[in-house]
Design a protein around this motif. Structure first.
Motif, PDB file in Angstrom:
ATOM      1  N   GLU A 435     -55.130 -88.381 -11.127  1.00 58.92           N
ATOM      2  CA  GLU A 435     -56.059 -89.133 -11.690  1.00 58.92           C
ATOM      3  C   GLU A 435     -55.012 -90.228 -13.258  1.00 58.92           C
ATOM      4  OE1 GLU A 435     -60.301 -89.252 -12.770  1.00 58.92           O
ATOM      5  OE2 GLU A 435     -60.886 -88.288 -10.455  1.00 58.92           O
ATOM      6  N   ASP A 436     -54.871 -88.940 -14.134  1.00 55.95           N
ATOM      7  CA  ASP A 436     -54.529 -90.173 -15.537  1.00 55.95           C
ATOM      8  C   ASP A 436     -53.032 -90.352 -14.732  1.00 55.95           C
ATOM      9  OD1 ASP A 436     -56.281 -89.075 -17.036  1.00 55.95           O
ATOM     10  OD2 ASP A 436     -55.551 -87.356 -17.468  1.00 55.95           O
ATOM     11  N   SER A 437     -52.090 -89.640 -13.619  1.00 52.45           N
ATOM     12  CA  SER A 437     -50.646 -90.481 -13.387  1.00 52.45           C
ATOM     13  C   SER A 437     -51.299 -92.368 -12.521  1.00 52.45           C
ATOM     14  CB  SER A 437     -49.984 -89.890 -11.843  1.00 52.45           C
ATOM     15  OG  SER A 437     -50.491 -88.157 -12.931  1.00 52.45           O
ATOM     16  N   GLN A 438     -52.312 -91.375 -11.499  1.00 57.02           N
ATOM     17  CA  GLN A 438     -52.201 -92.873 -11.167  1.00 57.02           C
ATOM     18  C   GLN A 438     -53.371 -94.513 -12.184  1.00 57.02           C
ATOM     19  OE1 GLN A 438     -55.940 -92.595  -8.269  1.00 57.02           O
ATOM     20  NE2 GLN A 438     -54.507 -90.882  -7.379  1.00 57.02           N
ATOM     21  N   VAL A 439     -53.343 -93.976 -13.337  1.00 60.22           N
ATOM     22  CA  VAL A 439     -53.599 -94.843 -14.017  1.00 60.22           C
ATOM     23  C   VAL A 439     -52.648 -95.409 -14.563  1.00 60.22           C
ATOM     24  CG1 VAL A 439     -54.825 -95.201 -16.441  1.00 60.22           C
ATOM     25  CG2 VAL A 439     -55.961 -93.832 -14.612  1.00 60.22           C
ATOM     26  N   LEU A 440     -51.679 -94.278 -15.239  1.00 61.71           N
ATOM     27  CA  LEU A 440     -50.718 -94.459 -16.011  1.00 61.71           C
ATOM     28  C   LEU A 440     -49.456 -95.771 -15.118  1.00 61.71           C
ATOM     29  CD1 LEU A 440     -47.730 -93.831 -18.251  1.00 61.71           C
ATOM     30  CD2 LEU A 440     -47.025 -92.365 -16.669  1.00 61.71           C
ATOM     31  N   SER A 441     -49.474 -95.180 -13.806  1.00 65.46           N
ATOM     32  CA  SER A 441     -48.726 -96.076 -13.145  1.00 65.46           C
ATOM     33  C   SER A 441     -49.094 -97.260 -13.163  1.00 65.46           C
ATOM     34  CB  SER A 441     -48.955 -95.375 -11.958  1.00 65.46           C
ATOM     35  OG  SER A 441     -49.442 -95.014 -11.300  1.00 65.46           O
ATOM     36  N   TRP A 442     -50.708 -97.442 -13.222  1.00 68.43           N
ATOM     37  CA  TRP A 442     -51.749 -98.455 -12.528  1.00 68.43           C
ATOM     38  C   TRP A 442     -50.907 -99.695 -14.584  1.00 68.43           C
ATOM     39  CZ3 TRP A 442     -55.312-100.612 -15.930  1.00 68.43           C
ATOM     40  CH2 TRP A 442     -55.853-101.695 -15.184  1.00 68.43           C
ATOM     41  N   LEU A 443     -50.898 -98.622 -15.512  1.00 67.90           N
ATOM     42  CA  LEU A 443     -50.485 -99.569 -16.336  1.00 67.90           C
ATOM     43  C   LEU A 443     -48.948-100.360 -16.761  1.00 67.90           C
ATOM     44  CD1 LEU A 443     -52.129 -97.102 -19.189  1.00 67.90           C
ATOM     45  CD2 LEU A 443     -53.556-100.251 -18.264  1.00 67.90           C
ATOM     46  N   MET A 444     -47.790 -99.482 -16.490  1.00 66.38           N
ATOM     47  CA  MET A 444     -46.766 -99.463 -16.120  1.00 66.38           C
ATOM     48  C   MET A 444     -46.859-101.017 -15.375  1.00 66.38           C
ATOM     49  SD  MET A 444     -44.824 -96.169 -15.485  1.00 66.38           S
ATOM     50  CE  MET A 444     -43.814 -96.413 -15.736  1.00 66.38           C
ATOM     51  N   GLN A 445     -46.675-100.707 -14.672  1.00 65.78           N
ATOM     52  CA  GLN A 445     -47.004-102.301 -13.701  1.00 65.78           C
ATOM     53  C   GLN A 445     -47.118-103.765 -14.698  1.00 65.78           C
ATOM     54  OE1 GLN A 445     -49.115-101.778  -9.794  1.00 65.78           O
ATOM     55  NE2 GLN A 445     -49.153-100.585  -9.646  1.00 65.78           N
ATOM     56  N   LYS A 446     -47.950-103.563 -15.403  1.00 61.72           N
ATOM     57  CA  LYS A 446     -48.578-104.468 -16.337  1.00 61.72           C
ATOM     58  C   LYS A 446     -47.109-105.492 -17.447  1.00 61.72           C
ATOM     59  CE  LYS A 446     -53.272-103.631 -15.596  1.00 61.72           C
ATOM     60  NZ  LYS A 446     -53.646-105.303 -14.526  1.00 61.72           N
ATOM     61  N   THR A 447     -46.111-104.159 -17.939  1.00 66.63           N
ATOM     62  CA  THR A 447     -45.498-104.505 -18.239  1.00 66.63           C
ATOM     63  C   THR A 447     -43.906-104.981 -17.793  1.00 66.63           C
ATOM     64  OG1 THR A 447     -44.123-102.529 -17.961  1.00 66.63           O
ATOM     65  CG2 THR A 447     -45.442-101.881 -19.687  1.00 66.63           C
ATOM     66  N   GLY A 448     -43.660-105.167 -16.258  1.00 67.43           N
ATOM     67  CA  GLY A 448     -43.666-105.784 -15.750  1.00 67.43           C
ATOM     68  C   GLY A 448     -42.343-104.959 -15.826  1.00 67.43           C
ATOM     69  N   HIS A 449     -42.084-103.812 -16.183  1.00 69.05           N
ATOM     70  CA  HIS A 449     -41.396-102.834 -15.617  1.00 69.05           C
ATOM     71  C   HIS A 449     -41.607-101.394 -15.557  1.00 69.05           C
ATOM     72  CE1 HIS A 449     -37.267-101.200 -17.873  1.00 69.05           C
ATOM     73  NE2 HIS A 449     -37.070-101.020 -16.530  1.00 69.05           N
ATOM     74  N   PHE A 450     -41.815-101.651 -13.950  1.00 68.31           N
ATOM     75  CA  PHE A 450     -41.980-100.593 -13.242  1.00 68.31           C
ATOM     76  C   PHE A 450     -40.970-100.409 -11.821  1.00 68.31           C
ATOM     77  CE2 PHE A 450     -45.201 -99.126  -9.286  1.00 68.31           C
ATOM     78  CZ  PHE A 450     -45.676 -98.494 -10.178  1.00 68.31           C
TER      79      PHE A 450
END
Length: 591
Positions: A435-450
């Motif tokens: 779950e924490d990995s999923q949250v991290l990837s979801w947040l990273m998308q919002k930086t524009g650099h995923f």
């Protein structure tokens, strides 16, 4: 698996955005040059870079810090000490580190291998045919299962960036993924993404560019992404041909427009100095019939395997004229396409284009032409060598420009986050079902650099102007703050900066736990050096932003009790806030 997906349609995006997807090149600082390397690169292949702003640099950080922030994803605990123990001079230490990193098989990476052997990774070892059969062919499987190979590759990439000792290889894997950009999160690309990363990019990262070029031309993901999968003599598709010339090899700087092919000037070896629109069409004709065995056609030799397939009866067999060379009709199977790859890989313009991008990634937003020329000469002279890319990287990384240039690059969000996790000794088990990995990837998308999510084929921008805006900065700050608060099932912090502080030899004495000394410790840990006293004091103020219960301000040199994290002394929470702020400081963001 609840991870959000990025099911953006690339073709729709391109239709809407058109030329507007381009981002302006950023301005930088003038690089200091210790010498002018010799060059034998023809001047006609050199594009004039933007004029940089004047330098404001007054000194350079230690070379260990410069190297680990540019040729690695940052310094993990012990990396600075390891670098500095490699010799008695800067050049000896740098040479030792670079030569070891350019021979990644000599580096024990068993820790990463153990992490990636986690049973939660179910696709990383599947063959291309298995990936196709399991994740693309079935009609009734969940979307999460179709895209699982892309997500597992993402978490494997993050795991390697954080924990691998083969750091230069991982930096270059990231570079080549951007150079040969393919959007991963749509089918069938997502279904075969493990293969694209493992078999198309990674084997050639430090090897031979010509071999990498062919692996890309034949890869299932690239064939679908740039539509060559449907290119036939009845309707040659120019998408792959144009990007092959404009992005993968010669570069837009060598595009000469719509003049006739025979009007293009030649160099002293008889090569056209650039390409024109006529070349794009002729190259497209050369690659007709290069497709995927997808079972769509009544051809007994075309099973539904997802593998590269040359469909002979789709190929344009008539004569062609490409980059100044007449290719006769009725070539043997695939030979005209392979000949195009040879011509492009050997062209000096390709060497210049690739080396400018390498230098932009590793040194400065505005590559000095002297280094571009000398690196391009190495790249071009060794175009058939199995270690062509490694030789070129060694030239760039051991150059005077690399050792004397700093602060002209800014870390992009992914680099900032991976560097923070390395620096803070993160203990994260990254995989699609966590779950924490999923949250991290979801947040990273919002930086524009995923990773793997840039939709157009030109790859993520690599200039500071793109990434110093409010959205990537604020979202990166939010992720770092979140990371420092995450705990595992045993309520242990995954970035345990408190115990790392308490267990550091220089912080063993509680009398050293003053805001100023704690700030200095974490600056040294994150940067590899101490900034000036004013910056340390400014960061230390963060730890004392609240007065004590009796209204008396806490002094910067007054020890605090790091065992407390309750009213009125929230010292542990304050320490995590301090560490987060340091990892978003201008000093940490430089590379």
């Amino acid at each position: 698996m609840a991870t959000p997906t990025l099911n953006t349609n690339r073709r729709s995006f391109l239709k809407v955005s058109g030329a507007g997807i381009g981002l302006a090149a950023g301005s930088g600082l003038t690089p200091a040059r210790a010498s002018e390397p010799l060059s034998n690169q023809p001047a006609m292949y050199l594009a004039t870079p933007p004029k940089p702003a004047s330098s404001t640099l007054t000194s350079l950080p230690p070379l260990a810090a410069m190297t680990l922030n540019r040729a690695a994803f940052g310094a993990a605990p012990g990396d600075i000490e390891d670098f500095n123990a490699r010799g008695s001079t800067d050049i000896a230490r740098l040479t030792s580190w670079v030569d070891e990193q350019l021979d990644p098989q000599s580096i024990d990476d068993s820790d990463v291998e153990a992490r990636l052997n986690n049973p939660a990774f179910r696709t990383l070892h599947k063959s291309l045919t298995q990936l196709w059969a399991d994740h693309y062919v079935p009609d009734n499987i969940p979307w999460e299962e179709r895209v699982r190979p892309a997500w597992e590759t993402l978490y494997a990439t993050m795991t390697r960036a954080i924990y691998s000792k083969r750091q230069l290889k991982e930096i270059m894997v990231d570079f080549w993924h951007n150079h040969f950009n393919v959007y991963a999160y749509e089918t069938p690309n997502a279904c075969v993404w493990v293969h694209y990363d493992r078999n198309v990019i990674r084997p050639y990262t430090l090897g031979n560019f010509r071999q990498m070029l062919e692996a890309n031309a034949k890869s299932t993901a690239m064939l679908y992404y740039l539509d060559n999968v449907d290119s036939s003599d009845e309707g040659p598709n120019e998408n792959y041909a144009r990007e092959l010339l404009e992005l993968h090899t010669l570069g837009a700087e060598n595009y000469l427009g719509v003049i006739q092919q025979w009007e293009v000037p030649q160099d002293d070896q008889g090569r056209p100095i650039g390409y024109v629109d006529g070349d794009v069409l002729e190259v497209a004709r050369c690659f007709t019939g290069w497709t995927v065995a997808n079972g769509y056609w009544s051809d007994p030799n075309d099973p539904d395997t997802g593998e590269f397939y040359y469909r002979d009866f789709w190929h344009d067999r008539f004569q062609k004229y490409v980059l100044g060379e007449f290719i006769p009709a009725d070539q043997a199977a695939m030979q005209d396409g392979l000949r195009v790859l040879d011509k492009l890989a050997e062209h000096p313009g390709t060497a210049t284009h690739i080396c400018r991008k390498l230098i932009r990634r590793l040194v400065t937003d505005n590559p000095p032409e002297s280094l571009v020329e000398s690196a391009a000469a190495v790249f071009h002279d060794n175009w058939t060598a199995p270690d062509q890319i490694a030789l070129t990287l060694r030239h760039i990384l051991l150059s005077p420009e690399f050792r004397s240039t700093w602060g002209e690059k800014m870390k992009r969000p992914f680099e900032t986050l991976m560097g923070t996790m390395r620096n803070c000794g993160a203990e994260f088990t990254l995989h699609p079902d966590d779950e924490d990995s999923q949250v991290l990837s979801w947040l990273m998308q919002k930086t524009g650099h995923f990773p793997f999510s840039w939709v157009p084929p030109n790859g993520f921008p690599d200039t500071r102007d793109t990434w110093q805006g409010s959205t990537p900065m604020v979202m990166t700050w939010r992720i770092i703050t979140w990371l420092l608060q995450v705990t595992d099932a045993g309520n242990n912090f995954r970035l345990d900066v408190l115990n790392q502080t308490l267990n550091a030899p220089e912080m063993a004495d509680p009398s050293n736990h003053t805001p100023r000394k704690l700030a200095a410790f974490w600056f040294r840990r994150s940067l590899g050096y101490e900034p000036d006293a004013a910056q340390i004091a400014a960061a230390a103020e963060m730890l004392t932003h609240s007065d004590t219960y009796d209204g008396t301000p806490w002094g910067l040199d007054q020890p605090i009790d790091l065992t407390q994290d309750d009213w009125p002394y929230y010292w542990q929470s304050g320490l995590r806030t301090l560490v987060a702020m340091i990892h978003m400081s201008p000093d940490f963001l430089q590379r």
